[in-house]
Design a protein around this motif. Structure first.
Motif, PDB file in Angstrom:
ATOM      1  N   GLU B 238       0.616  -0.974   0.029  1.00 28.85           N
ATOM      2  CA  GLU B 238      -0.048   0.243  -0.169  1.00 28.85           C
ATOM      3  C   GLU B 238       0.723   0.845  -0.114  1.00 28.85           C
ATOM      4  O   GLU B 238       2.149   1.713   1.125  1.00 28.85           O
ATOM      5  CB  GLU B 238      -0.824  -0.484   1.644  1.00 28.85           C
ATOM      6  CG  GLU B 238      -1.997  -1.244   1.277  1.00 28.85           C
ATOM      7  CD  GLU B 238      -0.807  -2.353   2.097  1.00 28.85           C
ATOM      8  OE1 GLU B 238      -0.121  -2.319   2.805  1.00 28.85           O
ATOM      9  OE2 GLU B 238      -1.467  -3.686   1.578  1.00 28.85           O
ATOM     10  N   ASP B 239      -0.079   2.339  -0.973  1.00 29.69           N
ATOM     11  CA  ASP B 239       1.426   3.284  -1.024  1.00 29.69           C
ATOM     12  C   ASP B 239       2.918   3.842  -1.105  1.00 29.69           C
ATOM     13  O   ASP B 239       3.385   3.924  -0.504  1.00 29.69           O
ATOM     14  CB  ASP B 239       0.242   4.062   0.666  1.00 29.69           C
ATOM     15  CG  ASP B 239      -0.692   4.471   1.389  1.00 29.69           C
ATOM     16  OD1 ASP B 239      -1.591   4.606   0.361  1.00 29.69           O
ATOM     17  OD2 ASP B 239      -0.273   4.581   2.473  1.00 29.69           O
ATOM     18  N   GLY B 240       2.527   3.486  -2.187  1.00 27.09           N
ATOM     19  CA  GLY B 240       3.937   2.144  -2.439  1.00 27.09           C
ATOM     20  C   GLY B 240       4.625   0.884  -2.281  1.00 27.09           C
ATOM     21  O   GLY B 240       4.579   0.975  -0.937  1.00 27.09           O
ATOM     22  N   ARG B 269       6.404   1.696   9.001  1.00 30.29           N
ATOM     23  CA  ARG B 269       6.503   0.122  10.433  1.00 30.29           C
ATOM     24  C   ARG B 269       5.637  -0.160  10.556  1.00 30.29           C
ATOM     25  O   ARG B 269       5.097  -1.400  10.861  1.00 30.29           O
ATOM     26  CB  ARG B 269       7.494   0.712  12.199  1.00 30.29           C
ATOM     27  CG  ARG B 269       9.253   0.332  11.901  1.00 30.29           C
ATOM     28  CD  ARG B 269       9.574   0.783  13.107  1.00 30.29           C
ATOM     29  NE  ARG B 269       9.618   2.034  13.177  1.00 30.29           N
ATOM     30  CZ  ARG B 269      10.838   2.509  13.389  1.00 30.29           C
ATOM     31  NH1 ARG B 269      11.644   2.235  12.732  1.00 30.29           N
ATOM     32  NH2 ARG B 269      10.720   3.798  13.632  1.00 30.29           N
ATOM     33  N   SER B 270       4.161   0.851  10.982  1.00 29.72           N
ATOM     34  CA  SER B 270       3.264   0.664  10.925  1.00 29.72           C
ATOM     35  C   SER B 270       2.759   0.027  10.112  1.00 29.72           C
ATOM     36  O   SER B 270       1.229  -0.933   9.971  1.00 29.72           O
ATOM     37  CB  SER B 270       2.024   1.451  11.208  1.00 29.72           C
ATOM     38  OG  SER B 270       2.040   2.323  10.943  1.00 29.72           O
ATOM     39  N   ALA B 271       2.882  -0.007   8.530  1.00 28.70           N
ATOM     40  CA  ALA B 271       2.156  -0.800   7.761  1.00 28.70           C
ATOM     41  C   ALA B 271       2.429  -2.743   7.491  1.00 28.70           C
ATOM     42  O   ALA B 271       2.253  -3.325   6.973  1.00 28.70           O
ATOM     43  CB  ALA B 271       2.860  -0.104   6.731  1.00 28.70           C
ATOM     44  N   ALA B 272       3.968  -2.343   8.286  1.00 30.04           N
ATOM     45  CA  ALA B 272       4.967  -3.889   8.556  1.00 30.04           C
ATOM     46  C   ALA B 272       4.030  -4.599   9.436  1.00 30.04           C
ATOM     47  O   ALA B 272       3.752  -5.531   8.951  1.00 30.04           O
ATOM     48  CB  ALA B 272       5.997  -2.930   8.139  1.00 30.04           C
ATOM     49  N   ASP B 273       3.724  -3.527  10.050  1.00 30.57           N
ATOM     50  CA  ASP B 273       2.968  -4.272  11.294  1.00 30.57           C
ATOM     51  C   ASP B 273       0.781  -4.784  10.891  1.00 30.57           C
ATOM     52  O   ASP B 273       1.047  -6.125  10.812  1.00 30.57           O
ATOM     53  CB  ASP B 273       3.108  -3.726  12.906  1.00 30.57           C
ATOM     54  CG  ASP B 273       4.227  -3.568  13.361  1.00 30.57           C
ATOM     55  OD1 ASP B 273       5.106  -4.281  12.521  1.00 30.57           O
ATOM     56  OD2 ASP B 273       4.399  -2.353  13.934  1.00 30.57           O
ATOM     57  N   ALA B 274       1.188  -3.932   9.927  1.00 31.89           N
ATOM     58  CA  ALA B 274      -0.207  -4.774   8.924  1.00 31.89           C
ATOM     59  C   ALA B 274      -0.131  -5.349   8.892  1.00 31.89           C
ATOM     60  O   ALA B 274      -1.445  -6.271   8.077  1.00 31.89           O
ATOM     61  CB  ALA B 274      -1.250  -3.583   8.923  1.00 31.89           C
ATOM     62  N   ALA B 275       0.619  -5.836   7.739  1.00 36.97           N
ATOM     63  CA  ALA B 275       0.701  -6.332   6.774  1.00 36.97           C
ATOM     64  C   ALA B 275       0.670  -7.836   7.736  1.00 36.97           C
ATOM     65  O   ALA B 275       1.215  -8.592   7.616  1.00 36.97           O
ATOM     66  CB  ALA B 275       1.675  -6.483   5.925  1.00 36.97           C
ATOM     67  N   VAL B 276       1.883  -8.071   8.065  1.00 34.70           N
ATOM     68  CA  VAL B 276       1.252  -8.792   9.409  1.00 34.70           C
ATOM     69  C   VAL B 276       0.871  -9.769   9.938  1.00 34.70           C
ATOM     70  O   VAL B 276       0.115 -11.154   9.912  1.00 34.70           O
ATOM     71  CB  VAL B 276       2.994  -9.118  10.227  1.00 34.70           C
ATOM     72  CG1 VAL B 276       2.575 -10.353  11.577  1.00 34.70           C
ATOM     73  CG2 VAL B 276       4.520  -9.685   9.748  1.00 34.70           C
TER      74      VAL B 276
END
Lengths: 276, 422
Positions: B238-240, B269-276
């Motif tokens: 998301e977003d890039g 970091r929060s986008a990565a956390d969201a992916a997990v």
């Protein structure tokens, strides 16, 4: 346990066969000459390699006090063991070992010892007999109860007589015999009932087919011998002998590493499970 | 080859001598180079503190990571499509990754389909696992040769090509840790495994989705890699399209530094956390593991074993795809002139009747006893032997079972009628 990363754990060393003796119609004892002394404990085994055929786990059946000689008694059952039994003096066999746990002979000192063997199960017990005889005075009553299929399959016949003379109560029975046999007929557990096996500080070493060991242990416990004083030697398919190949698993145990000799108490809960 | 990252021209006389280093450059830090590398992270890695490792790399620069590894002498192995499945094989560049593909998995079912985006790691695990590199399916252990005065044993130096594993999932890191215990940590050391294990660089990928047969959350092994890697990537779509980079070892941190990737923002970091978190929420299977060790050991005679035996073909698929199954057999292969014989180790499976053969026959003649051996070992007696579960929750055994036997379902059924007896 000591960590061994050397290739020798998985690759054999070739030793020369110096003697070959026919024990029974299909069973031979091979003597090999180690390069250096080959110390082992009674009940341990080697992986024996026959060129072009492969390796097989065989218990050491010689005298632990004579480490200059390596002795294996082998029954010719399949291709590999048939080739092994055909190895004449001068032939070379690959050896890896010794592996595994041993009969608690030293721990049995001071008390009585009962050895119960079925068939070729006498071979892994022979080093324990030698060890006991070497210091016979350290033990109380020593009894060897041995069951074979027939009079023709009684292993180490001459030695059995010698051991009887050296202070072991040796009793032999066979499953079936013709009229020329004047000894016992019947399963080996009957000998347990005959012999003066008593509880107390008695240790029992049992080796043979699993069905025989089950009944033997049952008779021994009925005599009051606790299951932690009874040792049994287990057998499973083995490829590596060091816990990598997975073949010898017996519930949580690796027979190559945790065995082959177990205090019966440790595997009691597994013994009744079929096809484990 | 992309000349990115913070490589500097080598001072005279400091040209890297490694065969893969052809550019005339040398890294400032020679420990990135495999033949000079630090021991692998599994045993001696220095854990980074949480703030040091997080960087962000746009997808367009993932190739730079590959180039940097290749320049440092690592062969690359990772996911790519072959024969309709995502397998692990040699990678040349990031373009070899299965961009835009995903997998659909269910008991006895596996298929690939287009995702509709350009995700490079938008799938879970396929039929291969990394054990094919660390514990090769076939390996010559030694050879015996007849000589003039007897026999000679030749033990080959174990082949250990320096290999960077790209895209190692958390469950697979756990599986490698499990096999480490088997081959390195149980008294004897397997020289083949050790040589290979000492010569890998681990690039983990945190899962952004879970498959229909995944249950790593239940086994507490994933979907986020918690250690045992050099670098861990999280793919953010998301977003890039970009990757969050986390180093898990000193040499991983040095590699990240070479890439000159900017520090990750809170948003990254929060986008990565969201992916997990998305992967956690998608987990296709669950297994209740509390007390499973005791549960199975007290249910050796449970009627469920007959039920599963009626469906099990004893085909060995589950053991071949399992990333922790370690059983092997050996075969002697003599040459035609009978003066040399190779002792060859190959993967074996407890599902064959030959596996337990001793004089007189197989100890486990029934399929029931073989399935029971496998499952009780995997989930129960493994704890006795190696102080961990043998199952990492990757789901491969479920997907690749031709009849769709589901280990999580078998546990559930036994638990539901604990103590039942045939």
């Amino acid at each position: 346990m000591e960590t061994r990363a050397d290739a020798g754990v998985l690759a054999p060393e070739f030793l020369r066969v110096t003697g070959r003796r026919k024990e029974l119609a299909d069973t031979w004892t091979l003597e090999l000459e180690p390069r250096a002394e080959f110390p082992f404990r009674p009940g341990q085994f080697n992986m024996v390699y026959v060129f072009g055929f492969g390796e097989v786990a065989i218990s050491i059946s010689g005298d632990p006090a004579a480490p200059g000689k390596l002795v294996h008694t082998v029954r010719a059952v399949g291709k590999l063991t048939t080739a092994l039994c055909a190895s004449k003096a001068g032939a070379q066999l690959g050896i890896r070992g010794p592996f595994g746990t041993s009969w608690p002979v030293d721990e049995a000192a001071g008390g009585d010892v009962v050895l119960v063997a079925g068939g070729l199960g006498l071979a892994p017990l022979r080093p324990a007999v030698y060890r006991i005889l070497a210091e016979r005075e350290k033990f109380g009553r020593v009894t060897l109860l041995y069951g074979a299929r027939s009079p023709e399959t009684v292993l180490y016949r001459a030695e059995l007589r010698r051991w009887a003379r050296a202070g072991i109560d040796v009793r032999v029975t066979v499953d079936a015999a013709d009229a020329r046999w004047r000894g016992n007929v019947g399963v080996v557990t009957r000998l347990i009932d005959q012999a003066a096996v008593t509880a107390g500080a008695t240790a029992a070493f049992v080796c043979g087919p699993e069905i025989m060991m089950r009944f033997a242990v049952s008779s021994l416990t009925q005599r009051g011998i606790p299951t932690d004083r009874i040792s049994v030697s287990m057998e499973r398919n083995m490829k590596c002998a060091v816990g990598f190949c997975g073949h010898c698993q017996y519930g949580p145990e690796f027979i190559c590493r945790d065995g082959p000799v177990f205090p019966f108490r440790r595997i009691e809960h597994l013994f009744r499970i079929r096809e484990l | 080859m992309a000349q990115s990252g913070r490589r500097e021209p080598a001072p005279a006389g400091d040209i890297c001598a490694h065969r893969r280093c052809t550019l005339g450059y040398s890294f400032r830090d020679a420990t990135l180079i495999p033949h000079l590398a630090l021991p692998h992270p599994g045993r001696t890695a220095v854990r980074m503190n949480a703030t040091s490792g997080h960087h962000v790399l746009p997808v367009s620069r993932l190739g730079d990571l590959f180039s940097a590894l290749r320049s440092a002498g690592w062969n690359l192995a990772g996911p790519r499509i072959r024969d309709g499945a995502i397998v692990y094989d040699e990678l040349e560049t990031a373009a070899d990754l299965p961009a835009g593909w995903t997998d659909e998995q269910a008991p006895g079912k596996y298929g690939l389909k287009k995702r509709g985006d350009g995700a490079l790691f938008g799938y879970v695990v396929g039929p291969h696992s990394w054990k094919k590199y660390l514990f090769p399916p076939t390996v010559r252990m030694w050879s015996a040769t007849k000589t003039a005065d007897g026999m000679e044993v030749e033990v080959p130096q174990p082949a250990a090509p320096p290999t960077a594993f790209i895209g190692v999932r958390a469950c697979e890191l756990a599986a490698i840790a499990v096999q480490d215990k088997v081959f390195l940590g149980s008294g004897f050391v397997d020289p083949v495994y050790k040589a290979r294990r000492d010569n890998i660089f681990l690039v983990a990928v945190n899962c952004g989705q879970a498959g229909g047969t995944c249950f790593c959350s239940s086994m507490n092994t994933g979907p986020k890699a918690r250690g045992g890697f050099d670098i861990a990537l999280t793919e953010i779509l998301e977003d890039g399209h970009r990757f969050l980079l986390e180093s898990g070892s000193e040499r991983g941190e040095r590699l990240v530094a070479l890439l000159a990737a900017p520090a990750a923002s809170d948003a990254d970091r929060s986008a990565a956390d969201a992916a997990v978190a998305r992967a956690v929420s998608m987990m296709g299977r669950t297994m209740e593991t509390s007390g499973v060790k005791e549960l199975l050991q007290r249910n050796y005679e449970h009627p469920r074993w007959d039920h599963v035996a009626a469906r099990c073909l004893a085909c060995t698929n589950c053991t071949m795809v399992c990333p922790t199954c370690f059983c092997s057999t050996v075969e002697d292969v003599p040459n035609l002139s009978l003066d040399r014989s190779d002792h060859v180790r190959t993967w074996d499976s407890c599902f064959t009747s030959d596996f337990s053969y001793i004089h007189g026959g197989s100890v486990r003649p029934s399929v029931k006893s073989r399935y029971r051996q496998w499952m009780v070992h995997k989930l129960s007696t493994w704890h006795d032997q190696f102080a961990s579960s043998g199952c990492v929750g990757c789901g491969r055994c479920i997907t690749w079972c031709p009849t769709g036997i589901d280990i999580t379902e078998e546990v559930r059924e036994i638990r539901a009628s604990d103590g039942a007896n045939t």
